[in-house]
Design an enzyme around this catalytic site. Structure first.
Site, PDB file in Angstrom:
ATOM      1  N   ASN A   1      70.585 -16.438 -65.121  1.00 40.29           N
ATOM      2  CA  ASN A   1      71.032 -17.292 -66.234  1.00 40.29           C
ATOM      3  C   ASN A   1      72.200 -18.153 -65.776  1.00 40.29           C
ATOM      4  O   ASN A   1      72.932 -17.781 -64.852  1.00 40.29           O
ATOM      5  CB  ASN A   1      71.479 -16.396 -67.400  1.00 40.29           C
ATOM      6  CG  ASN A   1      71.904 -17.199 -68.608  1.00 40.29           C
ATOM      7  OD1 ASN A   1      71.261 -18.186 -68.977  1.00 40.29           O
ATOM      8  ND2 ASN A   1      72.999 -16.795 -69.235  1.00 40.29           N
TER       9      ASN A   1
ATOM     10  N   HIS B   1      75.732 -20.080 -67.159  1.00 39.25           N
ATOM     11  CA  HIS B   1      76.692 -20.053 -68.267  1.00 39.25           C
ATOM     12  C   HIS B   1      77.794 -21.077 -67.976  1.00 39.25           C
ATOM     13  O   HIS B   1      78.327 -21.107 -66.867  1.00 39.25           O
ATOM     14  CB  HIS B   1      77.291 -18.652 -68.401  1.00 39.25           C
ATOM     15  CG  HIS B   1      78.163 -18.517 -69.608  1.00 39.25           C
ATOM     16  ND1 HIS B   1      77.649 -18.361 -70.874  1.00 39.25           N
ATOM     17  CD2 HIS B   1      79.510 -18.548 -69.749  1.00 39.25           C
ATOM     18  CE1 HIS B   1      78.651 -18.298 -71.741  1.00 39.25           C
ATOM     19  NE2 HIS B   1      79.786 -18.413 -71.093  1.00 39.25           N
TER      20      HIS B   1
ATOM     21  N   SER C   1      78.955 -20.564 -64.097  1.00 38.42           N
ATOM     22  CA  SER C   1      78.584 -19.278 -63.496  1.00 38.42           C
ATOM     23  C   SER C   1      77.076 -19.104 -63.566  1.00 38.42           C
ATOM     24  O   SER C   1      76.471 -19.371 -64.601  1.00 38.42           O
ATOM     25  CB  SER C   1      79.219 -18.107 -64.258  1.00 38.42           C
ATOM     26  OG  SER C   1      80.621 -18.239 -64.314  1.00 38.42           O
TER      27      SER C   1
ATOM     28  N   ASP D   1      75.766 -11.832 -70.610  1.00 40.74           N
ATOM     29  CA  ASP D   1      76.647 -12.600 -69.713  1.00 40.74           C
ATOM     30  C   ASP D   1      77.462 -11.732 -68.761  1.00 40.74           C
ATOM     31  O   ASP D   1      78.486 -12.181 -68.232  1.00 40.74           O
ATOM     32  CB  ASP D   1      77.626 -13.488 -70.519  1.00 40.74           C
ATOM     33  CG  ASP D   1      76.927 -14.625 -71.241  1.00 40.74           C
ATOM     34  OD1 ASP D   1      75.835 -15.033 -70.800  1.00 40.74           O
ATOM     35  OD2 ASP D   1      77.468 -15.115 -72.245  1.00 40.74           O
TER      36      ASP D   1
HETATM   37  C1  GRF Z   1      73.877 -25.659 -70.470  1.00 42.52           C
HETATM   38  O1  GRF Z   1      75.221 -25.987 -70.665  1.00 42.52           O
HETATM   39  C2  GRF Z   1      73.761 -24.200 -70.165  1.00 42.52           C
HETATM   40  O2  GRF Z   1      74.808 -23.694 -69.415  1.00 42.52           O
HETATM   41  C3  GRF Z   1      73.795 -23.628 -71.545  1.00 42.52           C
HETATM   42  O3  GRF Z   1      73.025 -24.521 -72.311  1.00 42.52           O
HETATM   43  C4  GRF Z   1      73.069 -25.817 -71.735  1.00 42.52           C
HETATM   44  C5  GRF Z   1      71.663 -26.242 -71.496  1.00 42.52           C
HETATM   45  O4  GRF Z   1      71.510 -27.569 -71.196  1.00 42.52           O
HETATM   46  N1  GRF Z   1      73.410 -22.257 -71.568  1.00 42.52           N
HETATM   47  P1  GRF Z   1      70.095 -28.152 -70.758  1.00 42.52           P
HETATM   48  O5  GRF Z   1      69.055 -27.741 -71.808  1.00 42.52           O
HETATM   49  O6  GRF Z   1      69.752 -27.611 -69.406  1.00 42.52           O
HETATM   50  O7  GRF Z   1      70.270 -29.631 -70.769  1.00 42.52           O
END
Ligand code: GRF
Length: 201
Positions: A112, A114, A146, A155
């Site tokens: 994932n 973050h 991260s 997380d």
């Molecule tokens: C990103 O900031 C990611 O870290 C978070 O959601 C956002 C997703 O953006 N979990 P995208 O859909 O990849 O444009």
């Protein structure tokens, strides 16, 4: 024996800019042997689905609405992953907590991204602009990106890669989110490559 190809399923909920960065990196040969075999969304309207279709990547929509019972939802997700013989599950803006059965079935093979420097500003409730608002409220001078393995604690899985991003006095959550997102796009393909190497695939 090295795998002939690394079969990746990307899970999204929205715009899918990270998905796009991964598609571009795969197409540019930056993640050797990687193939995106499926994109799963929990939102039928996610723009990321169009991005996948533009690159002939199969898509599947598994919503809470269609699968109201979590048992049915986890079965549907696992079946979709299994059907495509997924090696690695990449959560890219997937705004749901994965059911535990999925984490068990793909243990150590789900990652994932973050938008902060975990363990700071992570866990339940820290998603989207809330993360960046919390960073600004805390008066941090740096934040970051991260990428981590997914475990049952939200997380909190082992970190794969992190990168710092400066926080500026003039930042709003939206401006900061955008600066962090740019780094996300660079880092996610690198992290996937690192995982593949570390696993000896
Ligand atoms: C990103 O900031 C990611 O870290 C978070 O959601 C956002 C997703 O953006 N979990 P995208 O859909 O990849 O444009």
């Amino acid at each position: 024996m090295k795998k002939e190809e690394i079969r990746i399923t990307v899970m999204i909920s929205g715009s899918g800019t990270n998905l796009q960065a991964i598609i571009d990196a795969v197409e540019a040969g930056e993640i050797p042997r990687a193939k995106i075999v499926l994109v799963i969304s929990n939102q039928a309207s996610a723009y990321g689905l169009e991005r996948a279709e533009n690159h002939d990547i199969p898509t599947e929509i598994i919503t809470d609405h269609d699968f109201a019972d979590i048992k049915d939802r986890e079965k549907a997700v696992i079946a979709a992953l299994d059907n495509e013989r997924t090696d690695l599950v990449v959560l890219a803006g997937y705004m749901k907590i994965l059911p535990e059965a999925v984490i068990d079935a793909y243990e150590g093979r789900i990652i994932n991204i973050h938008p902060a420097l975990l363990p700071k500003f992570g866990g339940r409730g820290f998603y989207g602009l809330k993360v960046h608002q919390a960073v600004l409220d805390a008066g941090e001078t740096e934040t970051g990106v991260s990428i981590h393995y997914v475990t049952k604690e939200v997380d909190a899985g082992p970190i794969i890669l992190q990168k710092k991003v400066e926080v500026r006095q003039s930042d709003t959550p939206e401006i900061l989110a955008e600066r962090v997102l740019e780094r996300e796009h660079e880092l996610y393909p690198q992290a996937i490559k690192k995982v593949i190497e570390e696993k000896g695939w």
